[in-house]
Design an enzyme around this catalytic site. Sequence first.
Site, PDB file in Angstrom:
ATOM      1  N   HIS A 297      -8.676  -1.281  -3.274  1.00 47.12           N
ATOM      2  CA  HIS A 297      -7.343  -1.397  -3.883  1.00 47.12           C
ATOM      3  C   HIS A 297      -7.220  -2.674  -4.701  1.00 47.12           C
ATOM      4  O   HIS A 297      -6.650  -2.664  -5.808  1.00 47.12           O
ATOM      5  CB  HIS A 297      -6.265  -1.371  -2.803  1.00 47.12           C
ATOM      6  CG  HIS A 297      -6.131  -0.065  -2.098  1.00 47.12           C
ATOM      7  ND1 HIS A 297      -6.104   1.142  -2.770  1.00 47.12           N
ATOM      8  CD2 HIS A 297      -6.016   0.235  -0.781  1.00 47.12           C
ATOM      9  CE1 HIS A 297      -5.978   2.129  -1.900  1.00 47.12           C
ATOM     10  NE2 HIS A 297      -5.927   1.612  -0.690  1.00 47.12           N
TER      11      HIS A 297
ATOM     12  N   GLU B 213       8.075   5.036  -3.012  1.00 45.34           N
ATOM     13  CA  GLU B 213       8.628   4.597  -4.290  1.00 45.34           C
ATOM     14  C   GLU B 213       9.271   3.223  -4.110  1.00 45.34           C
ATOM     15  O   GLU B 213       9.746   2.887  -3.029  1.00 45.34           O
ATOM     16  CB  GLU B 213       9.667   5.613  -4.789  1.00 45.34           C
ATOM     17  CG  GLU B 213       9.036   6.962  -5.139  1.00 45.34           C
ATOM     18  CD  GLU B 213      10.072   7.924  -5.679  1.00 45.34           C
ATOM     19  OE1 GLU B 213      11.291   7.625  -5.592  1.00 45.34           O
ATOM     20  OE2 GLU B 213       9.667   8.973  -6.193  1.00 45.34           O
TER      21      GLU B 213
ATOM     22  N   HIS C 243       0.826  -1.204   0.000  1.00 42.51           N
ATOM     23  CA  HIS C 243       0.000   0.000   0.000  1.00 42.51           C
ATOM     24  C   HIS C 243       0.858   1.251   0.000  1.00 42.51           C
ATOM     25  O   HIS C 243       0.626   2.190  -0.760  1.00 42.51           O
ATOM     26  CB  HIS C 243      -0.928   0.014   1.217  1.00 42.51           C
ATOM     27  CG  HIS C 243      -1.817   1.224   1.270  1.00 42.51           C
ATOM     28  ND1 HIS C 243      -1.403   2.443   1.794  1.00 42.51           N
ATOM     29  CD2 HIS C 243      -3.076   1.426   0.833  1.00 42.51           C
ATOM     30  CE1 HIS C 243      -2.381   3.318   1.691  1.00 42.51           C
ATOM     31  NE2 HIS C 243      -3.408   2.730   1.111  1.00 42.51           N
TER      32      HIS C 243
END
Length: 288
Positions: free
Chosen positions: A102, A75, A39
């Site tokens: 998601h 990232e 996540h």
Amino acid sequence: MATSGRHHRSMNRISSQPGLVSLDDRRRPQPPALVLVAHGSRDPRTLKTVHELLDQVREQRPDLPVHLGHIELNEPLLPDTLAKLGDAEAVLVPLLLSRGYHVKRDIPEMAAASPARTRVAAPLGPHPLLVDTLHARLVEAGWPTDMDEETRRESAVVLAAAGSRDPDSAVDTRRTAHLLSDRLGVPVVPAYASAATPTVDTAIRALTARGRHRIAVASYFTAPGLFARQCAQKAPWIAAAPLGTHPAMADLILHRYDQAADRRGAGLCRSAAPPRGATSHELPALAV
């Protein structure tokens, strides 16, 4: 005859060198890459946990290309990871514990927008391997492994999860709570940090009203973070650590990968043993 023997010895040496294959050998097909989809979090401990899980997965499958992509906050972001894969095959394994927005929308949409040939695996939960991990974390926190009947009648667990507005997410969390209750022999009530009810406070009050005065909080979070800390602080007795890097977690990530890759007909070379904590006859029924 001597010349023939030298020829065979030479061919054997060539076929044993990395990157060199004798004419009658067959190259194994490259398995699809495993992309672990996290996540993302502002808590640096979360990113550390994710990287340690990746290391465990790579240790178990050294020949498997393993990558990381985040939905947000950290990232590499998932679209960037998929862009670097080009048109390669990849199985996306959500580091998420239940179905929700998601899993149903964000990850498939990011995958569809990439050049990679992808399949999205099921979320990690519900699954007996998660129950193995939850049980282990409770024992680490002080949950007794040999509980007498009087103590059992006074004990209960709140399964603290992040929460989602998607009803399927609650279904999956309740299933995990049921499996954990079967394991422990005490009531396990799912509760949520946000977006769903009951809250952890509400669940604790309800259990207390039923005469359950030894209430533990099981942390149904993949890694430390704000929600996990807030839920643990509400525990009237003991609070378990998040799932983290328990060995069963890496087993489960690879199990979800194998399920999705096999459905794709990838012809992977899989390990003979089932994931730790699951028997071979259980595995077909565990797909979600």
